[in-house]
Each structure stands twice: as C-alpha cells, then as structure tokens.
Design a protein around this motif. Sequence first.
Motif, PDB file in Angstrom:
ATOM      1  N   ILE A 193       0.835  -1.200   0.000  1.00  0.00           N
ATOM      2  CA  ILE A 193       0.000   0.000   0.000  1.00  0.00           C
ATOM      3  C   ILE A 193       0.869   1.249   0.000  1.00  0.00           C
ATOM      4  CG2 ILE A 193      -1.673   1.325   1.357  1.00  0.00           C
ATOM      5  CD1 ILE A 193      -2.658  -1.453   2.428  1.00  0.00           C
ATOM      6  N   VAL A 194       1.908   1.250   0.833  1.00  0.00           N
ATOM      7  CA  VAL A 194       2.816   2.398   0.910  1.00  0.00           C
ATOM      8  C   VAL A 194       3.511   2.622  -0.427  1.00  0.00           C
ATOM      9  CG1 VAL A 194       4.931   3.271   1.968  1.00  0.00           C
ATOM     10  CG2 VAL A 194       3.178   2.199   3.391  1.00  0.00           C
ATOM     11  N   ALA A 195       4.016   1.544  -1.014  1.00  0.00           N
ATOM     12  CA  ALA A 195       4.724   1.662  -2.293  1.00  0.00           C
ATOM     13  C   ALA A 195       3.825   2.242  -3.375  1.00  0.00           C
ATOM     14  CB  ALA A 195       5.253   0.289  -2.725  1.00  0.00           C
ATOM     15  N   GLN A 196       2.602   1.750  -3.435  1.00  0.00           N
ATOM     16  CA  GLN A 196       1.671   2.234  -4.454  1.00  0.00           C
ATOM     17  C   GLN A 196       1.351   3.716  -4.255  1.00  0.00           C
ATOM     18  OE1 GLN A 196      -2.532   0.898  -4.435  1.00  0.00           O
ATOM     19  NE2 GLN A 196      -2.200   0.273  -6.542  1.00  0.00           N
ATOM     20  N   HIS A 197       1.153   4.130  -3.001  1.00  0.00           N
ATOM     21  CA  HIS A 197       0.791   5.519  -2.739  1.00  0.00           C
ATOM     22  C   HIS A 197       1.966   6.458  -2.967  1.00  0.00           C
ATOM     23  CE1 HIS A 197      -2.269   8.239  -1.436  1.00  0.00           C
ATOM     24  NE2 HIS A 197      -1.501   8.769  -0.505  1.00  0.00           N
ATOM     25  N   LEU A 198       3.175   5.984  -2.745  1.00  0.00           N
ATOM     26  CA  LEU A 198       4.364   6.810  -2.974  1.00  0.00           C
ATOM     27  C   LEU A 198       4.803   6.791  -4.430  1.00  0.00           C
ATOM     28  CD1 LEU A 198       6.582   5.933   0.129  1.00  0.00           C
ATOM     29  CD2 LEU A 198       5.129   7.938  -0.199  1.00  0.00           C
ATOM     30  N   GLY A 199       4.275   5.819  -5.188  1.00  0.00           N
ATOM     31  CA  GLY A 199       4.650   5.728  -6.596  1.00  0.00           C
ATOM     32  C   GLY A 199       6.042   5.155  -6.801  1.00  0.00           C
ATOM     33  N   VAL A 200       6.460   4.278  -5.889  1.00  0.00           N
ATOM     34  CA  VAL A 200       7.766   3.630  -6.003  1.00  0.00           C
ATOM     35  C   VAL A 200       7.571   2.119  -5.908  1.00  0.00           C
ATOM     36  CG1 VAL A 200       8.990   5.597  -5.013  1.00  0.00           C
ATOM     37  CG2 VAL A 200       8.188   3.770  -3.509  1.00  0.00           C
ATOM     38  N   SER A 201       8.637   1.379  -6.121  1.00  0.00           N
ATOM     39  CA  SER A 201       8.553  -0.074  -6.052  1.00  0.00           C
ATOM     40  C   SER A 201       8.563  -0.553  -4.599  1.00  0.00           C
ATOM     41  CB  SER A 201       9.739  -0.712  -6.793  1.00  0.00           C
ATOM     42  OG  SER A 201      10.948  -0.436  -6.113  1.00  0.00           O
ATOM     43  N   ARG A 202       8.074  -1.778  -4.388  1.00  0.00           N
ATOM     44  CA  ARG A 202       8.108  -2.347  -3.046  1.00  0.00           C
ATOM     45  C   ARG A 202       9.550  -2.518  -2.575  1.00  0.00           C
ATOM     46  NH1 ARG A 202       4.127  -7.450  -2.948  1.00  0.00           N
ATOM     47  NH2 ARG A 202       4.763  -7.538  -5.141  1.00  0.00           N
ATOM     48  N   ALA A 203      10.454  -2.824  -3.513  1.00  0.00           N
ATOM     49  CA  ALA A 203      11.852  -2.980  -3.156  1.00  0.00           C
ATOM     50  C   ALA A 203      12.406  -1.674  -2.586  1.00  0.00           C
ATOM     51  CB  ALA A 203      12.680  -3.404  -4.372  1.00  0.00           C
ATOM     52  N   THR A 204      11.991  -0.549  -3.178  1.00  0.00           N
ATOM     53  CA  THR A 204      12.429   0.769  -2.681  1.00  0.00           C
ATOM     54  C   THR A 204      11.919   1.002  -1.278  1.00  0.00           C
ATOM     55  OG1 THR A 204      12.531   1.716  -4.916  1.00  0.00           O
ATOM     56  CG2 THR A 204      12.295   3.251  -3.078  1.00  0.00           C
ATOM     57  N   TYR A 206      11.035  -1.288   0.978  1.00  0.00           N
ATOM     58  CA  TYR A 206      11.736  -2.160   1.916  1.00  0.00           C
ATOM     59  C   TYR A 206      13.138  -1.618   2.218  1.00  0.00           C
ATOM     60  CZ  TYR A 206       8.245  -5.894   1.816  1.00  0.00           C
ATOM     61  OH  TYR A 206       7.089  -6.629   1.982  1.00  0.00           O
ATOM     62  N   ASN A 207      13.786  -1.081   1.205  1.00  0.00           N
ATOM     63  CA  ASN A 207      15.118  -0.513   1.403  1.00  0.00           C
ATOM     64  C   ASN A 207      15.037   0.733   2.288  1.00  0.00           C
ATOM     65  OD1 ASN A 207      18.019  -0.417   0.645  1.00  0.00           O
ATOM     66  ND2 ASN A 207      17.411   1.550  -0.249  1.00  0.00           N
ATOM     67  N   ASP A 208      14.031   1.583   2.062  1.00  0.00           N
ATOM     68  CA  ASP A 208      13.874   2.790   2.877  1.00  0.00           C
ATOM     69  C   ASP A 208      13.530   2.460   4.325  1.00  0.00           C
ATOM     70  OD1 ASP A 208      14.367   4.387   0.690  1.00  0.00           O
ATOM     71  OD2 ASP A 208      12.273   4.752   0.225  1.00  0.00           O
ATOM     72  N   ALA A 209      12.910   1.305   4.534  1.00  0.00           N
ATOM     73  CA  ALA A 209      12.460   0.919   5.872  1.00  0.00           C
ATOM     74  C   ALA A 209      13.579   0.292   6.710  1.00  0.00           C
ATOM     75  CB  ALA A 209      11.289  -0.055   5.776  1.00  0.00           C
TER      76      ALA A 209
END
Length: 210
Positions: A193-204, A206-209
């Motif tokens: 959900i976060v990735a979709q709302h930020l417009g980035v990939s899930r990998a991004t 997870y890396n940011d987290a």
Amino acid sequence: MPRNKQKSEQESLLEQVQCIAEGLGEMFAPFTEVVVHDLRSPEHAILAIHNNLSGRRVGEPATELGLARIQDQDFPQLLANYPNRFADGRSAKSTSIGIRDSSGRYIAALCMNVDVTLFRGMQGMLEQFCSTSAAPVKESLDPTNADAIRARIDRFAMNLATTSRSLKTEHRRALLQELRDEGFLEVRRSMEIVAQHLGVSRATVYNDAK
C-alpha cells in the motif's frame, strides 16, 4: 482557410495553451496536475504535463473525455470540478477545458487534476486543531482499509508542503520510521500500500524501511 494557414493558427494556439499550463502548474504546485492534450493526435495526445500526480507521460494517448471531444464538436467546452480518480485509487477533482480553432474544431484540451486526498488530510488536521474536547484521542487501524495508511502518508507530505509522490529518499525513510513507530506497518499488505501511494517499487520501500 488554406491548410497551411490553419495549421499555423493551430500551432500558435497550442503554444499559448502550453504557456498557460506552465503558469498554472507553477502557481498550484504541488497539489494540481496540469495536462495539455493535442487532440489532433489522439494516439499520442499528451503534449505536456506539470506536477505529475497521475504517473502518465508525454506522448501517451487521449483519455475517454478527449476522444469524446474529437468525435463530437458539440461536446461541452468546459467541464468543471467533476469527480475523478487516479489509477492507484486516489480521489481527484478535475476540470477540463476544450480549445477550438477558428473553424470550431477541437484541437486541444487543458486539464487540471487536484489530488483531493491531500486536502482531506488537511481537513482532518484542522478539525483536530479546532477540537475543544478534552477526551484523549483514540485510534484504531482497520487491517482491511488502506485509507488509514494513505491518509497518514498524506499528512506527512502535507507537513513538508509537498505530495506523497514527491517525497525525497530521506523523507521516505523518515516516513517509514514514523509508520513503523505508529504500528501502520503491522497492517497486512502495508508495504504494498505504501509503495503504491508513494509511486515507487516495493523494493524501494523495503530498502527505505531498513
């Protein structure tokens, strides 16, 4: 009108519309997407896009509304403040203005799309600020409802006077830390959900987290 003269007139109109779009984009950044459509080339209609909130690109085809204008010269020239929705589910408010040449033919459209979720987040902040209740604020997260996560992200972006999709890497990392601290990342499919709302990939995400 001779063909060359008509083409010259149309190009002049498009140049002016693009200038207007650029000005509107700068004035209403970052909350309003401003798009110029060249209706003479429906397969590659998007001529310019400012404050990109929809994820579209220059050269993409016309929308259903644009095709309707091409097919029907009696189609309303102005459609203001109609409800719309971005591809990822965010609510939007849109206005579309058709541009005609001297023959009355629609050759372009100037469209503005406002991300309403940002202002709903602001509305919630104002309601909380103006509240006179002494009762403690209670919060519960509905695991099946992604709106709570989206609203929290929008509030974070609002505090930085930007949009969720314009957050820089360091801001995304700070956001993810806040989401973790507040328990949002415990929600099922939260990272998606976060990735979709930020417009980035899930990998991004997870890396940011990390």
